[in-house]
Write a protein that holds these residues in place. Structure first.
Motif, PDB file in Angstrom:
ATOM      1  N   SER A 252     -12.480 -16.860 -16.709  1.00 37.09           N
ATOM      2  CA  SER A 252     -12.077 -17.265 -15.357  1.00 37.09           C
ATOM      3  C   SER A 252     -10.611 -16.924 -15.103  1.00 37.09           C
ATOM      4  O   SER A 252     -10.239 -16.508 -14.000  1.00 37.09           O
ATOM      5  N   LEU A 253      -9.786 -17.089 -16.127  1.00 35.33           N
ATOM      6  CA  LEU A 253      -8.359 -16.740 -15.987  1.00 35.33           C
ATOM      7  C   LEU A 253      -8.189 -15.233 -15.799  1.00 35.33           C
ATOM      8  O   LEU A 253      -7.343 -14.789 -15.015  1.00 35.33           O
ATOM      9  N   LEU A 254      -9.015 -14.462 -16.518  1.00 29.53           N
ATOM     10  CA  LEU A 254      -8.960 -13.006 -16.352  1.00 29.53           C
ATOM     11  C   LEU A 254      -9.362 -12.608 -14.933  1.00 29.53           C
ATOM     12  O   LEU A 254      -8.730 -11.748 -14.304  1.00 29.53           O
ATOM     13  N   LYS A 255     -10.410 -13.252 -14.413  1.00 27.43           N
ATOM     14  CA  LYS A 255     -10.861 -12.947 -13.054  1.00 27.43           C
ATOM     15  C   LYS A 255      -9.816 -13.377 -12.019  1.00 27.43           C
ATOM     16  O   LYS A 255      -9.662 -12.723 -10.978  1.00 27.43           O
ATOM     17  N   ASP A 497     -27.245 -17.128 -16.933  1.00 22.37           N
ATOM     18  CA  ASP A 497     -28.240 -18.134 -17.278  1.00 22.37           C
ATOM     19  C   ASP A 497     -28.407 -18.108 -18.795  1.00 22.37           C
ATOM     20  O   ASP A 497     -27.479 -17.731 -19.504  1.00 22.37           O
ATOM     21  N   MET A 498     -29.575 -18.497 -19.283  1.00 16.46           N
ATOM     22  CA  MET A 498     -29.829 -18.404 -20.721  1.00 16.46           C
ATOM     23  C   MET A 498     -29.644 -16.965 -21.188  1.00 16.46           C
ATOM     24  O   MET A 498     -29.187 -16.715 -22.302  1.00 16.46           O
ATOM     25  N   ILE A 499     -30.024 -16.030 -20.315  1.00 16.30           N
ATOM     26  CA  ILE A 499     -29.752 -14.613 -20.548  1.00 16.30           C
ATOM     27  C   ILE A 499     -28.686 -14.181 -19.542  1.00 16.30           C
ATOM     28  O   ILE A 499     -28.883 -14.286 -18.335  1.00 16.30           O
ATOM     29  N   ILE A 500     -27.541 -13.733 -20.041  1.00 15.37           N
ATOM     30  CA  ILE A 500     -26.475 -13.260 -19.150  1.00 15.37           C
ATOM     31  C   ILE A 500     -26.739 -11.800 -18.830  1.00 15.37           C
ATOM     32  O   ILE A 500     -26.897 -10.968 -19.731  1.00 15.37           O
ATOM     33  N   HIS A 501     -26.825 -11.505 -17.552  1.00 15.40           N
ATOM     34  CA  HIS A 501     -27.058 -10.145 -17.091  1.00 15.40           C
ATOM     35  C   HIS A 501     -25.731  -9.615 -16.528  1.00 15.40           C
ATOM     36  O   HIS A 501     -25.208 -10.154 -15.561  1.00 15.40           O
ATOM     37  N   ALA A 502     -25.150  -8.606 -17.166  1.00 14.40           N
ATOM     38  CA  ALA A 502     -23.854  -8.063 -16.746  1.00 14.40           C
ATOM     39  C   ALA A 502     -23.935  -6.552 -16.649  1.00 14.40           C
ATOM     40  O   ALA A 502     -24.857  -5.918 -17.164  1.00 14.40           O
ATOM     41  N   ARG A 503     -22.945  -5.957 -15.950  1.00 14.10           N
ATOM     42  CA  ARG A 503     -22.933  -4.505 -15.780  1.00 14.10           C
ATOM     43  C   ARG A 503     -21.552  -3.949 -16.111  1.00 14.10           C
ATOM     44  O   ARG A 503     -20.527  -4.512 -15.699  1.00 14.10           O
ATOM     45  N   ILE A 504     -21.548  -2.868 -16.865  1.00 10.11           N
ATOM     46  CA  ILE A 504     -20.301  -2.149 -17.136  1.00 10.11           C
ATOM     47  C   ILE A 504     -20.037  -1.233 -15.943  1.00 10.11           C
ATOM     48  O   ILE A 504     -20.850  -0.343 -15.643  1.00 10.11           O
ATOM     49  N   THR A 505     -18.926  -1.451 -15.263  1.00 10.89           N
ATOM     50  CA  THR A 505     -18.597  -0.642 -14.088  1.00 10.89           C
ATOM     51  C   THR A 505     -17.207  -0.039 -14.234  1.00 10.89           C
ATOM     52  O   THR A 505     -16.423  -0.432 -15.111  1.00 10.89           O
ATOM     53  N   ARG A 506     -16.943   0.912 -13.363  1.00 12.85           N
ATOM     54  CA  ARG A 506     -15.618   1.510 -13.353  1.00 12.85           C
ATOM     55  C   ARG A 506     -14.543   0.433 -13.164  1.00 12.85           C
ATOM     56  O   ARG A 506     -13.555   0.378 -13.892  1.00 12.85           O
ATOM     57  N   GLN A 507     -14.756  -0.453 -12.175  1.00 13.03           N
ATOM     58  CA  GLN A 507     -13.761  -1.478 -11.880  1.00 13.03           C
ATOM     59  C   GLN A 507     -13.593  -2.455 -13.043  1.00 13.03           C
ATOM     60  O   GLN A 507     -12.483  -2.870 -13.365  1.00 13.03           O
ATOM     61  N   SER A 508     -14.708  -2.838 -13.687  1.00 12.49           N
ATOM     62  CA  SER A 508     -14.607  -3.810 -14.780  1.00 12.49           C
ATOM     63  C   SER A 508     -13.821  -3.237 -15.956  1.00 12.49           C
ATOM     64  O   SER A 508     -13.025  -3.940 -16.589  1.00 12.49           O
ATOM     65  N   ILE A 509     -14.036  -1.950 -16.230  1.00 10.49           N
ATOM     66  CA  ILE A 509     -13.314  -1.307 -17.336  1.00 10.49           C
ATOM     67  C   ILE A 509     -11.836  -1.139 -16.991  1.00 10.49           C
ATOM     68  O   ILE A 509     -10.938  -1.431 -17.801  1.00 10.49           O
ATOM     69  N   LEU A 510     -11.560  -0.702 -15.774  1.00  9.03           N
ATOM     70  CA  LEU A 510     -10.165  -0.451 -15.384  1.00  9.03           C
ATOM     71  C   LEU A 510      -9.387  -1.755 -15.241  1.00  9.03           C
ATOM     72  O   LEU A 510      -8.190  -1.797 -15.548  1.00  9.03           O
ATOM     73  N   LYS A 511     -10.052  -2.806 -14.764  1.00 10.60           N
ATOM     74  CA  LYS A 511      -9.381  -4.104 -14.680  1.00 10.60           C
ATOM     75  C   LYS A 511      -9.012  -4.611 -16.072  1.00 10.60           C
ATOM     76  O   LYS A 511      -7.926  -5.160 -16.273  1.00 10.60           O
ATOM     77  N   ALA A 512      -9.921  -4.448 -17.026  1.00 11.03           N
ATOM     78  CA  ALA A 512      -9.636  -4.872 -18.397  1.00 11.03           C
ATOM     79  C   ALA A 512      -8.445  -4.100 -18.955  1.00 11.03           C
ATOM     80  O   ALA A 512      -7.564  -4.669 -19.610  1.00 11.03           O
ATOM     81  N   GLN A 513      -8.428  -2.789 -18.677  1.00 11.54           N
ATOM     82  CA  GLN A 513      -7.307  -1.988 -19.154  1.00 11.54           C
ATOM     83  C   GLN A 513      -6.000  -2.399 -18.468  1.00 11.54           C
ATOM     84  O   GLN A 513      -4.940  -2.471 -19.096  1.00 11.54           O
ATOM     85  N   GLN A 514      -6.091  -2.701 -17.171  1.00  9.67           N
ATOM     86  CA  GLN A 514      -4.898  -3.111 -16.442  1.00  9.67           C
ATOM     87  C   GLN A 514      -4.309  -4.408 -16.997  1.00  9.67           C
ATOM     88  O   GLN A 514      -3.100  -4.597 -17.048  1.00  9.67           O
ATOM     89  N   ARG A 515      -5.191  -5.320 -17.458  1.00 13.40           N
ATOM     90  CA  ARG A 515      -4.697  -6.557 -18.065  1.00 13.40           C
ATOM     91  C   ARG A 515      -4.012  -6.295 -19.399  1.00 13.40           C
ATOM     92  O   ARG A 515      -3.254  -7.132 -19.888  1.00 13.40           O
ATOM     93  N   GLY A 516      -4.335  -5.163 -20.017  1.00  9.45           N
ATOM     94  CA  GLY A 516      -3.778  -4.844 -21.327  1.00  9.45           C
ATOM     95  C   GLY A 516      -4.749  -5.098 -22.458  1.00  9.45           C
ATOM     96  O   GLY A 516      -4.343  -5.259 -23.608  1.00  9.45           O
TER      97      GLY A 516
END
Length: 617
Positions: A252-255, A497-516
């Motif tokens: 949540s802090l990352l988001k 939910d019990m099964i977490i459904h997530a997607r690797i996207t351009r934005q998710s990868i670049l945001k992670a990189q931007q955070r360091g």
């Protein structure tokens, strides 16, 4: 017995009626001296007779009882720094209650050598206890709570019995109660009978405090504290089923960082968050379960995240907007236990206050957090009831003895504080709950025992499934908290939910990189847990996104920087031309603040990595 009987017979009618009323004898005007004595020489009678004594009266009585000898008025004067007239008045008051008697010295004109005695029959009832002694007993009770021995030294009493009522009261208060509280539950005569019954069996002990007021304390024997707590439900409710938030608070802090750097968080003229910005932030929050069994509202979670980041000094507020900077914690972002430790310290030791950044989650005091944390980390297997009792007893031990005279109101505040602390441990993922049982989670073990890292879990079954479209299926309860954190930090959650459904996207990868954050750790996590083969083009695609993505920075001047000068060219030549006040170089331009939202929107259409007012500290 002869002396107390004789003195009872010589009481004036007014004193006899008054004492009979104090002892709660029916028809006090017709009471015989023998009835007064039989009522007085009981636990309930002694408590009633002394409950209205002044502090000075109790001070004299305590001196006589604890030393076990008589004192002259002159000795009492020296010991307690009371005047002779005060001592005489106190002696008369206690004598009228048939607790002490005075032998007059007829050889002197003054009464300094008059001697005060406690009646032997009364002295036998006394079990005086000091605050220091009670503190030791409470700590001994706390240390005797062993969650693995609930069945030892069983307590079998009918639920309709007075003994059961007393034990229930003891359980509610962590193993201690007062005679005052017991007599609110059952009649005086019944209270006296059950006290003798359980004391003779060694189940309880009875003590008397004589400090600010006279209090009769009832304590469970430490051999019975664990089975006692196992008999009764916890006064603090817990959610049913399994509750574990893992590292979702960190996510949540990352988001929060992503939203603020990507869209901005602006203030209105009334110094409130702009609704569209705060709504966007709230929508980005995941689901976290609370002690109430409900999901924490997304707006409250967003407020809590802003509060945490503010206390971590990663977030600052100007008159117009919020700025955020993750540089000080960049090294910890890929090590969730280290990141969580900083977060926990910031929450329980706040150093800043701003009315705009109220947490919307009750923050417990540091002492409460420490007591609960230490017991769970050192002695696993506690129920909510046993853990709350430990907290109660530790809290009682830190108070003055007379503060324990009103246990119900004290327990109300303790239950609230305990719930706040447990809620914090749940939200941070340090604890998990399995119905009524408290579990130090894998995240908690990593935080407090330093017992886990990614390389330690290679033998864990491969349970994550990666689809060709870069969507990821994560069985929440089968994958460790740290692995989930690394994967979620680089993905966008579609369904939680019990099964977490997530997607690797351009934005998710670049945001992670931007955070360091470390992309290799993410890929390593996927490799460790992937049930199927990772798509061959995933690694290549990630590198491609990183190298070929437009990057836009907006600084407070307001200075616009674009990694691609064509973006500024399009603005200059298009509908947003008035936004550019001055083109400084190919990559930099000064923009009109009124056009900020529209430039941000244009940047998002380009799938740009946006940084708004970042790194200004």
């Amino acid at each position: 017995m002869k002396r107390i009987s004789n003195n009872a017979a010589t009481l004036s009618d007014s004193n006899k009626i008054k004492l009979a009323s104090i002892l709660k004898i029916q028809k006090p005007r017709n009471t015989k001296s023998s009835d007064i004595i039989s009522h007085l020489l009981t636990y309930t009678g002694l408590d009633a007779a002394l409950s209205e004594c002044s502090r000075d009266e109790l001070m004299v009585l305590r001196l006589l009882v604890t030393t076990g000898r008589s004192f002259t008025f002159r000795d009492i004067e020296k010991e307690l720094d009371l005047s002779i007239p005060e001592i005489e008045k106190i002696s008369d008051s206690l004598s009228s209650r048939l607790v002490v008697y005075v032998l007059k010295n007829r050889q002197l004109l003054n009464n300094k050598l008059d001697k005060v005695f406690v009646y032997p029959e009364v002295a036998e009832l006394f079990a005086p206890i000091s605050g220091k002694e009670l503190k030791k007993k409470l700590q001994s009770l706390s240390g005797s709570i062993n969650p693995g021995q609930e069945t030892a030294a069983k307590l079998k009493f009918s639920p309709r019995s007075n003994a059961f009522a007393l034990l229930s009261l003891l359980a509610e208060n962590g193993g201690i109660t007062t005679l005052d509280e017991l007599t609110k539950k059952i009649p005086l005569a019944s209270a006296e009978k059950v006290l003798h019954e359980l004391e003779e069996k060694g189940i309880i002990s009875i003590f008397h405090s004589m400090e600010k007021r006279f209090i009769t304390f009832i304590l469970i024997d430490k051999r019975y504290i664990t089975p006692l707590l196992a008999m009764y439900p916890s006064p603090v409710p817990a959610p049913e089923g399994f509750t574990h938030n893992r590292y979702k608070l960190l996510y949540s802090l990352l988001k929060t960082y992503d939203v603020i750097t990507g869209y901005g968080l602006f203030l209105t003229q009334n110094r409130e968050f702009r609704k569209i910005d705060f709504s966007r932030l709230s929508t980005a929050m995941p689901q976290l379960e609370t002690m109430s069994g409900k999901t924490l509202s997304r707006s409250h979670l967003a407020s809590f995240c802003l509060y945490i980041l503010y206390q971590m000094e990663l977030l600052s507020i100007s008159r117009e907007n919020v700025s955020i900077n993750f540089k000080p914690v960049e090294e910890q972002l890929s090590r969730p236990a280290s990141f969580l430790k900083i977060v926990m310290d910031a929450i329980i030791t706040p150093t800043q206050k701003d009315p705009l950044l109220e947490p919307q989650v009750e923050i417990p005091d540091k002492e409460t957090v420490t007591v609960i944390r230490d017991r769970v980390t050192k002695q696993p297997g506690h129920s909510i009831a046993s853990l709350f009792s430990i907290y109660q007893l530790e809290a009682y031990a830190s108070l003055m003895i007379y503060d324990l005279s009103d246990l119900p109101s004290l327990n109300e505040s303790l239950a609230r504080e305990f719930s706040h602390a447990m809620n914090l441990f749940l939200l941070t993922g340090v604890f998990a709950l399995d119905d009524n049982m408290v579990i130090l989670s894998d995240a908690g073990m990593e935080l407090y025992r330093h017992s886990r890292n990614i390389d330690d879990v290679k033998e864990t079954p491969k349970t994550i499934y990666i689809n060709p479209d870069f969507t990821v299926m994560i069985p929440s309860r089968e994958v460790s908290s740290d692995i989930q954190y690394h994967i979620l930090a680089h993905t966008d959650i579609i369904q939680d939910d019990m099964i977490i459904h997530a997607r690797i996207t351009r934005q998710s990868i670049l945001k992670a990189q931007q955070r360091g954050m470390d992309q290799d750790v993410f890929l390593h996590s996927l490799e460790l847990y992937a049930k199927n083969k990772i798509p061959q083009n995933l690694n290549f695609q990630l590198r491609e996104w990183v190298t070929k993505t437009l990057r836009v920075q907006i600084r407070r001047a307001i200075l616009l920087h674009s990694s691609d000068p064509e973006f500024i060219d399009e603005i200059t030549e298009g509908k947003l031309k008035p936004a550019i006040e001055k083109r400084i170089t190919q990559h930099y331009a000064i923009i009109n603040p009124d056009y900020l939202d529209r430039i941000i929107k244009a940047s998002h259409k380009k799938e740009a990595v946006i940084s708004i007012f970042e790194d200004e500290s």
